[in-house]
Design a protein around this motif. Sequence first.
Motif, PDB file in Angstrom:
ATOM      1  N   GLN A  90      20.032  41.490 144.097  1.00  0.00           N
ATOM      2  CA  GLN A  90      19.807  41.092 145.498  1.00  0.00           C
ATOM      3  C   GLN A  90      19.945  42.281 146.440  1.00  0.00           C
ATOM      4  N   PHE A  91      21.041  43.054 146.258  1.00  0.00           N
ATOM      5  CA  PHE A  91      21.286  44.211 147.123  1.00  0.00           C
ATOM      6  C   PHE A  91      21.544  45.433 146.265  1.00  0.00           C
ATOM      7  N   GLY A  92      21.251  46.559 146.843  1.00  0.00           N
ATOM      8  CA  GLY A  92      21.891  47.802 146.427  1.00  0.00           C
ATOM      9  C   GLY A  92      21.681  48.256 145.003  1.00  0.00           C
ATOM     10  N   SER A  93      20.642  47.790 144.344  1.00  0.00           N
ATOM     11  CA  SER A  93      20.463  48.356 143.015  1.00  0.00           C
ATOM     12  C   SER A  93      19.689  49.662 143.106  1.00  0.00           C
ATOM     13  N   LEU A  94      19.235  50.014 144.320  1.00  0.00           N
ATOM     14  CA  LEU A  94      18.551  51.298 144.497  1.00  0.00           C
ATOM     15  C   LEU A  94      19.583  52.372 144.828  1.00  0.00           C
ATOM     16  N   VAL A  95      19.280  53.602 144.420  1.00  0.00           N
ATOM     17  CA  VAL A  95      20.171  54.713 144.766  1.00  0.00           C
ATOM     18  C   VAL A  95      19.935  55.041 146.242  1.00  0.00           C
ATOM     19  N   PRO A  96      20.987  54.905 147.071  1.00  0.00           N
ATOM     20  CA  PRO A  96      20.751  54.973 148.517  1.00  0.00           C
ATOM     21  C   PRO A  96      20.227  56.324 148.993  1.00  0.00           C
ATOM     22  N   ALA A 155      12.300  48.360 138.098  1.00  0.00           N
ATOM     23  CA  ALA A 155      12.724  47.603 136.921  1.00  0.00           C
ATOM     24  C   ALA A 155      11.627  47.569 135.861  1.00  0.00           C
ATOM     25  N   LEU A 156      10.361  47.571 136.307  1.00  0.00           N
ATOM     26  CA  LEU A 156       9.266  47.365 135.351  1.00  0.00           C
ATOM     27  C   LEU A 156       8.646  48.654 134.837  1.00  0.00           C
ATOM     28  N   ILE A 157       8.900  49.770 135.513  1.00  0.00           N
ATOM     29  CA  ILE A 157       8.153  50.993 135.224  1.00  0.00           C
ATOM     30  C   ILE A 157       8.346  51.461 133.792  1.00  0.00           C
ATOM     31  N   GLY A 158       9.542  51.271 133.254  1.00  0.00           N
ATOM     32  CA  GLY A 158       9.798  51.768 131.897  1.00  0.00           C
ATOM     33  C   GLY A 158       9.261  50.841 130.825  1.00  0.00           C
ATOM     34  N   GLY A 159       8.568  49.761 131.205  1.00  0.00           N
ATOM     35  CA  GLY A 159       8.070  48.795 130.230  1.00  0.00           C
ATOM     36  C   GLY A 159       9.196  48.147 129.447  1.00  0.00           C
ATOM     37  N   PRO A 160      10.191  47.570 130.143  1.00  0.00           N
ATOM     38  CA  PRO A 160      11.356  47.022 129.438  1.00  0.00           C
ATOM     39  C   PRO A 160      10.982  45.744 128.688  1.00  0.00           C
ATOM     40  N   ARG A 161      11.771  45.428 127.670  1.00  0.00           N
ATOM     41  CA  ARG A 161      11.544  44.174 126.957  1.00  0.00           C
ATOM     42  C   ARG A 161      12.086  43.007 127.773  1.00  0.00           C
ATOM     43  N   VAL A 162      13.182  43.259 128.512  1.00  0.00           N
ATOM     44  CA  VAL A 162      13.769  42.198 129.329  1.00  0.00           C
ATOM     45  C   VAL A 162      14.034  42.749 130.725  1.00  0.00           C
ATOM     46  N   VAL A 163      13.666  41.965 131.732  1.00  0.00           N
ATOM     47  CA  VAL A 163      14.061  42.316 133.097  1.00  0.00           C
ATOM     48  C   VAL A 163      15.066  41.272 133.553  1.00  0.00           C
ATOM     49  N   PHE A 164      16.228  41.736 134.034  1.00  0.00           N
ATOM     50  CA  PHE A 164      17.239  40.820 134.540  1.00  0.00           C
ATOM     51  C   PHE A 164      17.163  40.840 136.059  1.00  0.00           C
ATOM     52  N   ALA A 165      16.968  39.651 136.631  1.00  0.00           N
ATOM     53  CA  ALA A 165      16.831  39.578 138.082  1.00  0.00           C
ATOM     54  C   ALA A 165      17.873  38.599 138.609  1.00  0.00           C
ATOM     55  N   ASP A 166      18.771  39.111 139.468  1.00  0.00           N
ATOM     56  CA  ASP A 166      19.832  38.266 140.008  1.00  0.00           C
ATOM     57  C   ASP A 166      19.534  38.013 141.488  1.00  0.00           C
ATOM     58  N   GLU A 167      19.141  36.799 141.815  1.00  0.00           N
ATOM     59  CA  GLU A 167      18.783  36.416 143.187  1.00  0.00           C
ATOM     60  C   GLU A 167      17.862  37.482 143.805  1.00  0.00           C
ATOM     61  N   PRO A 168      16.750  37.763 143.165  1.00  0.00           N
ATOM     62  CA  PRO A 168      15.911  38.875 143.657  1.00  0.00           C
ATOM     63  C   PRO A 168      15.374  38.613 145.050  1.00  0.00           C
ATOM     64  N   THR A 169      15.334  37.338 145.461  1.00  0.00           N
ATOM     65  CA  THR A 169      14.791  37.047 146.789  1.00  0.00           C
ATOM     66  C   THR A 169      15.884  36.535 147.714  1.00  0.00           C
ATOM     67  N   GLY A 170      17.135  36.703 147.293  1.00  0.00           N
ATOM     68  CA  GLY A 170      18.248  36.114 148.039  1.00  0.00           C
ATOM     69  C   GLY A 170      18.309  36.572 149.478  1.00  0.00           C
ATOM     70  N   ALA A 171      17.859  37.815 149.722  1.00  0.00           N
ATOM     71  CA  ALA A 171      17.984  38.347 151.072  1.00  0.00           C
ATOM     72  C   ALA A 171      16.683  38.229 151.855  1.00  0.00           C
ATOM     73  N   LEU A 172      15.709  37.516 151.279  1.00  0.00           N
ATOM     74  CA  LEU A 172      14.395  37.466 151.925  1.00  0.00           C
ATOM     75  C   LEU A 172      14.108  36.068 152.464  1.00  0.00           C
ATOM     76  N   ASP A 173      13.209  35.987 153.456  1.00  0.00           N
ATOM     77  CA  ASP A 173      12.780  34.668 153.927  1.00  0.00           C
ATOM     78  C   ASP A 173      11.866  34.053 152.881  1.00  0.00           C
ATOM     79  N   SER A 174      11.530  32.765 153.060  1.00  0.00           N
ATOM     80  CA  SER A 174      10.889  32.061 151.949  1.00  0.00           C
ATOM     81  C   SER A 174       9.512  32.627 151.638  1.00  0.00           C
ATOM     82  N   LEU A 175       8.746  32.986 152.663  1.00  0.00           N
ATOM     83  CA  LEU A 175       7.398  33.486 152.401  1.00  0.00           C
ATOM     84  C   LEU A 175       7.463  34.825 151.669  1.00  0.00           C
TER      85      LEU A 175
END
Lengths: 226, 204, 778
Positions: A90-96, A155-175
Amino acid sequence: MTGPLLVADDLHLAFGPTRALAGASVEVAPGEVLALLGPSGSGKSTLLHCLAGILTPDRGEVRYRGTRLDDRSDEARSRLRRNDFGFVFQFGSLVPELTALANVALPLQLTGARRRAAEEQARSWLERLGVADVAGKRPGEMSGGQGQRVAVARALIGGPRVVFADEPTGALDSLNGELVMEEFTAAARDQGSSVVLVTHETRVAAYADRSVVLRDGRLTAAPAWA
Amino acid sequence: MTGGIRGPGGRVRRARRALLTRLATRCLVTAMALPQTLLGLLEPAPRHGYDLKREYDARFGEQRPVKSAQVYATLGRLLRDGDITVVGTERVDGPDRTSYALSAEGVTHLERWLAEPEPSTAHLQSEVYVKVVLALRSGRPAEQILDAQRDAHLGVMRGLTARKRGADLPTTLACDFTLFHLEADLRWIEHTAARLHRLAEELS
Amino acid sequence: MNRPGRRGAAVLVVRLALTAVRRSPLPAVAGALVVALGVVVLLAGLSMHPTAQARGAADKAAMAGEFAADGEPGLLIAHSSGSYRDRPITASLVADTAGGGLVPPGLDRVPAPGEVVLSPAMRELWSDPGTTLAQRYPGRDVGTVTRAGLVGPGALVVWIGVDRDRMPETRVVTGFGGAGVADIADMPSELRLAVPLLVIGFLLPLVALFLTVATMGTAARERRLAALRLLGFSARHARLVAALESALVVVPGVVLGCLVFRLAAPVLAPHLPVRGGVWPDHVFFSLPVAAGLLVVLPLLGTAATWWALRRIDVSPLGVVRGAGDRELRRRRLLPLGAGCLALAGSAAAGHGADDVTLAGALLLAAVVLLLVGIVLAAPLLCRVAAQGLGRVLPGIPAQLAAARVRRDATGAARLVTGSALLVFVSGLLLSFFPLLETGNAAGLRALRDTAGGNLLVADVQLLDTAALAELRADPGVSGVARLTQVQISDGAGQGGPLITATDCAELSGVLPALGGCSAGSLLLAPADSDAKAVPLRTDGPLQAVTMVESADGGSLDTVGLGPLTTSEAPRTSEVLGSLDELTGGTIGLVDVSALPAAARPTAAGGTLLVRPAAGSAELERVRTLLTRATSAASVLTVDEQVAEAERTTQTYRDITLAALGCAALVGVLTLTSTLLQQVREHRRALVALWMAGMPRATVRAATLLQSSLVILPVVALSLVLGLATATTYLALADGGATRLPWAAIGVVAAGAAALPLLATALTLPALRTTTHPQLLPD
């Protein structure tokens, strides 16, 4: 490969007096998009962290491609995160401190790619997710939706077998959340990555192939249309 | 799974297909489940018609008042179909009162109805609510009713979400309309699920 | 599965750290500056000893080292010490006996009578008529003393050519430097011991502060580390990144420090407040030392960060600190308790004087245990203090402060660890002071007490009667007296004790406190004084022992003294005793009028006392007159002599205080930057408080109180322990005869307590900009 890609078998985990997982079991098939639904405190994020090898369960086991994951060394699990897994939080998985482009290129560089090549590929991912215009910006300078698209690209660039997403849209509006989910699941399906998606929003869960619901640290019912 | 709430996969899949068809035509049917409700009220013990109306009004009447004639007509139809049987007649200061009881066939019908998820309707929660109350009164696992309903709804939502992929804007917005309503239903289901224990206590 | 290429990973790490520094340069720059300051202090400390040695060697090379009997070809040299406005002057009379060609170091020829050779600094003063130095050291300026003859660029040196027969010295110098010169140490042995102690004393708090900064960390760094962990860095790898990042701050700091020292030292060295300044090339900046620092300090910083992060779980989900207060066990008090026991044991062993070695070993163990113990016990102490004070103190700020300290006592205690160690170590360092004040200085201090500090004292080489008359007539002079020594005998044998001969009327003018000395009087020191070890009967006639010169040498003769009024006045013994400091131990005073003519003082020898008129601002002019009257003898005031005798102590005190001051400066800088970061990171909590209606003043008060809650108990503990250790050490070193410099230690403790408070106060303005509602949503 036959059989499930990732299996959690009767996981128990407590943080002090708080029971987070109490016998949770789940399987993730290759290429499957699985949603873990549940109210706050139901243990869904904990289950995701156990599946990703970030947390170690007190009891029960996690198997990835048929072998135990939970008893591997930190080094081995870090290698898995590097090579086989991707993450969108949801937050902060990017290197600031790094620009969007550098953030997306990072997984490739960590697995030994040259900077130029990594950044070229990162740019095409940013274009694909419609955020090529923020390539030079840092996480603090982007909107929430842009940041999550960058995180998805990373998350996808390395062609992972599994992507783990924790509330990926938690901080976004519905649209915005739906747009991100749309692009995320489509891109993951395109390259055959499984997705483990933690959310409390049913509309987000609807992007999955299958949903399971957690309550009080365990799954409420077996999947209905497995 | 026990209790027969979840039927064989085929039946559920059929129901889902039917549901989707109805949703796609946007023919939102308001089904009054009075016969099944009466079956449920009769299950604990034999009752006569007036008693049934009184309990129905006490429990669900606020949302949907029922007329005596409606109750007697429905009882007659149930008697004709063999779902209930007459167990006696008594006379107390007035007209004759006939007591009815649930037949074995009636129990089967009741259980099938309980197990079957409802299509999404404007009054869905009332429908599911009735099921939950009846299940709790009869000691059946009400949680599974909610789980089944949630699964059904999620399935529909997945279908709609899949339909949206690449669809034109009118279709997308139409799907969204239903999705948001389904989401509201699911929220109610979550709230109810979280408080089932207290509901059971207050009902007993 | 491929590992991240080591080179690639290293490049990435460096890039990440550099980007981090570029994005928020303030903490990194502050850190580098702190390190640079530390490096400058460290280099100064390290170069102290080699510099002292170089100065010693320069001194030695310029000193007379080979001698021959009178009559040999060579030089006659008489050195004397003078002073001009607290700057020491070395004046040397020189006469060439036979043109042997020997020239003192730094001179190109021996000045002939009536000529002077001056050092550059001396010439500057000498040529200014206002200084009267040209009258004090008169002559024609014929040359410059070059570097070979100067200990430092600012040294005041004058070589004065005189007639051979006016030289008081008869030893002929035939060579300079070499083995003949006694090994002179510019730095006393106590100081040689003290320098490493000082470096350690300075480094300890510095390391503690390094650790503080490393452990406190920053939210940005933690986010970065967590993100890297998520991407597949192992925990070890992430710690390594953090450690390398700290090294990236330390390395520029070290380079900057070395650079500053390299550039500033040559500029500042000539102006250092030591005798004559320091030649730039005497300040040793060796590349190996710099390279060593460049390796050691980053390693130290890296190791400190590594060690500090060992207790912190850098997980992909963020940085999880140790369970914290739950882990605060009583056993943390063990080292402190053991230290106290060792201290008590040392005191007991020292008291019984049974085994000094055992007591010393126990003391050393106690110091180490207490240093560790203070650090370990500080969190517990903070928590207990917070609990107690939180209950006792009224008001929201106190409650808030106590709650914050209780929540993270370990973190809170870190704030004060550096200061606590500083207090403890300084207690030990300052206890050296009293030990260094030797008996020599004590006698001079007694003279200063009885005679006043402005009394000018000159050793007479050859009395110039005309100049003396001028001196007596000068309006800046209120009294002149001459002390000489005479040997007297009670007739029992020719040998006898020495007595000081003076003109009692004149001496009473110079030393009004002296009573019992009048025309024709003999004033004897009290019976128990050391000088009366040689027995003297005063009931019979006394004789003066004189030297009779003749062609075939000299012989001793005795001449009877005139009528004497003998007295023994205990009240005046203090003045008499302190006069011993000048005359070198005599049994008393005898008025010069009582001496037979043959025993009267001649033109050479003795001591001249001059009392400048009260409030005279013309001390240097009077000194010039006196120097001329005594043929350029050493002319120093009592104050100057005391200062000279206490030079070791003074130097030590200066060094210690400078080191403590630098450590304090480093401390304030580090703590302020760390606290500022903390304030920034806690800003959401602060804004929430402010939004909830808490006035900024209350937030500020709570922040200050929070620091005080932590600081006061810990500093008090280390003060008590430091004093106890110092007392034990002093008792062991000289049986408890010396007393602790309470005032100095108190000042240091107060300073150390004020230091974190100051740092906290410095962050308070940041609270204003931080508590802004716009900051609430991050």
